[in-house]
Design a protein around this motif. Structure first.
Motif, short mmCIF file in Angstrom:
data_model
loop_
_atom_site.label_atom_id
_atom_site.label_comp_id
_atom_site.label_asym_id
_atom_site.label_seq_id
_atom_site.Cartn_x
_atom_site.Cartn_y
_atom_site.Cartn_z
N PRO A 56 0.83 -1.21 0.00
CA PRO A 56 0.00 0.00 0.00
C PRO A 56 0.87 1.27 0.00
O PRO A 56 1.89 1.34 0.68
CB PRO A 56 -0.80 -0.12 1.30
CG PRO A 56 -0.86 -1.60 1.56
CD PRO A 56 0.46 -2.12 1.08
N GLY A 57 0.45 2.24 -0.80
CA GLY A 57 1.15 3.52 -0.86
C GLY A 57 2.34 3.57 -1.80
O GLY A 57 2.93 4.62 -2.00
N GLY B 292 -5.84 -7.47 -5.10
CA GLY B 292 -5.78 -6.09 -4.64
C GLY B 292 -6.37 -5.14 -5.66
O GLY B 292 -7.02 -5.55 -6.63
N ASN C 165 -0.18 1.71 -6.03
CA ASN C 165 -1.12 1.10 -5.10
C ASN C 165 -1.62 2.19 -4.17
O ASN C 165 -0.96 2.54 -3.20
CB ASN C 165 -0.46 -0.03 -4.30
CG ASN C 165 -1.43 -0.73 -3.38
OD1 ASN C 165 -2.56 -0.29 -3.20
ND2 ASN C 165 -0.99 -1.82 -2.78
N GLY D 294 -4.41 1.86 -2.59
CA GLY D 294 -5.29 1.19 -1.64
C GLY D 294 -4.63 0.87 -0.32
O GLY D 294 -3.50 1.30 -0.03
N SER D 295 -5.32 0.07 0.47
CA SER D 295 -4.84 -0.27 1.82
C SER D 295 -4.38 -1.73 1.93
O SER D 295 -4.01 -2.17 3.00
CB SER D 295 -5.95 0.00 2.84
OG SER D 295 -7.09 -0.76 2.52
N THR D 296 -4.42 -2.47 0.80
CA THR D 296 -3.97 -3.86 0.81
C THR D 296 -2.92 -4.05 -0.29
O THR D 296 -2.90 -3.31 -1.27
CB THR D 296 -5.14 -4.84 0.57
OG1 THR D 296 -5.72 -4.56 -0.70
CG2 THR D 296 -6.20 -4.71 1.66
#
Length: 156
Positions: free
Chosen positions: A52-53, A74, A105, A107-109
């Motif tokens: 993530p990130g 994901g 990415n 998202g958080s996963t």
């Protein structure tokens, strides 16, 4: 069929799950399952992971090869030239020569995806960046631009 082919006929190449070359570059784990060495330069095939990130690649354009991204797990945020779109498992992006693209990415996963390069050769970009970082170089926009130019790639 030549004499050499009759003595040593071509065989398919079976790769086990652990077979490949792992190249970790700027937070992206590139696991090249097939490189130009395996395919006679026709294509390279990788599985990659993004935490993530992590920004996988800012928007850019290739003039020497095509890339095809397929999301396994994901949510991958793709830059398509018209903005960004978040996509999940089963989505495919065809970034043919001359088309702007990028990915991250947001998202958080974690994200797991596949990428096919045709023809092969761009895997050497990741090898070059990895070698430079291992020799003490800092990953900067200037460093990446220098390596991208070697592989007919420019920022968008």
């Amino acid at each position: 069929m030549t004499d050499d082919q009759s003595r040593n006929p071509a065989r398919p190449l079976l790769r086990r799950p652990q077979d490949g070359e792992l190249i970790d570059v700027a937070g992206v784990a590139h696991f090249f399952r097939l490189t130009g060495r395996h395919t006679g330069g026709r294509f390279a095939f990788e599985e990659f992971g993004l935490a993530p990130g992590v920004v996988g690649a800012r928007p850019h354009v290739h003039d020497g090869h095509d890339e095809y991204f397929y999301v396994l797990e994901g949510e991958l945020t793709l830059h398509t030239g018209d903005g960004e779109v978040a996509v999940g498992s089963g989505h495919l992006l065809a970034a043919t020569r001359g088309t702007p693209h990028g990915f991250r990415n947001a998202g958080s996963t974690p994200v797991r995806a596949l990428c096919l390069y045709t023809p092969a050769g761009y895997e050497n970009y990741f090898r070059d960046v990895h070698a430079a970082v291992n020799s003490g170089a800092e990953v900067t926009d200037e460093l990446l631009a220098e390596f991208r130019s070697r592989y007919r790639t420019s920022s968008y």
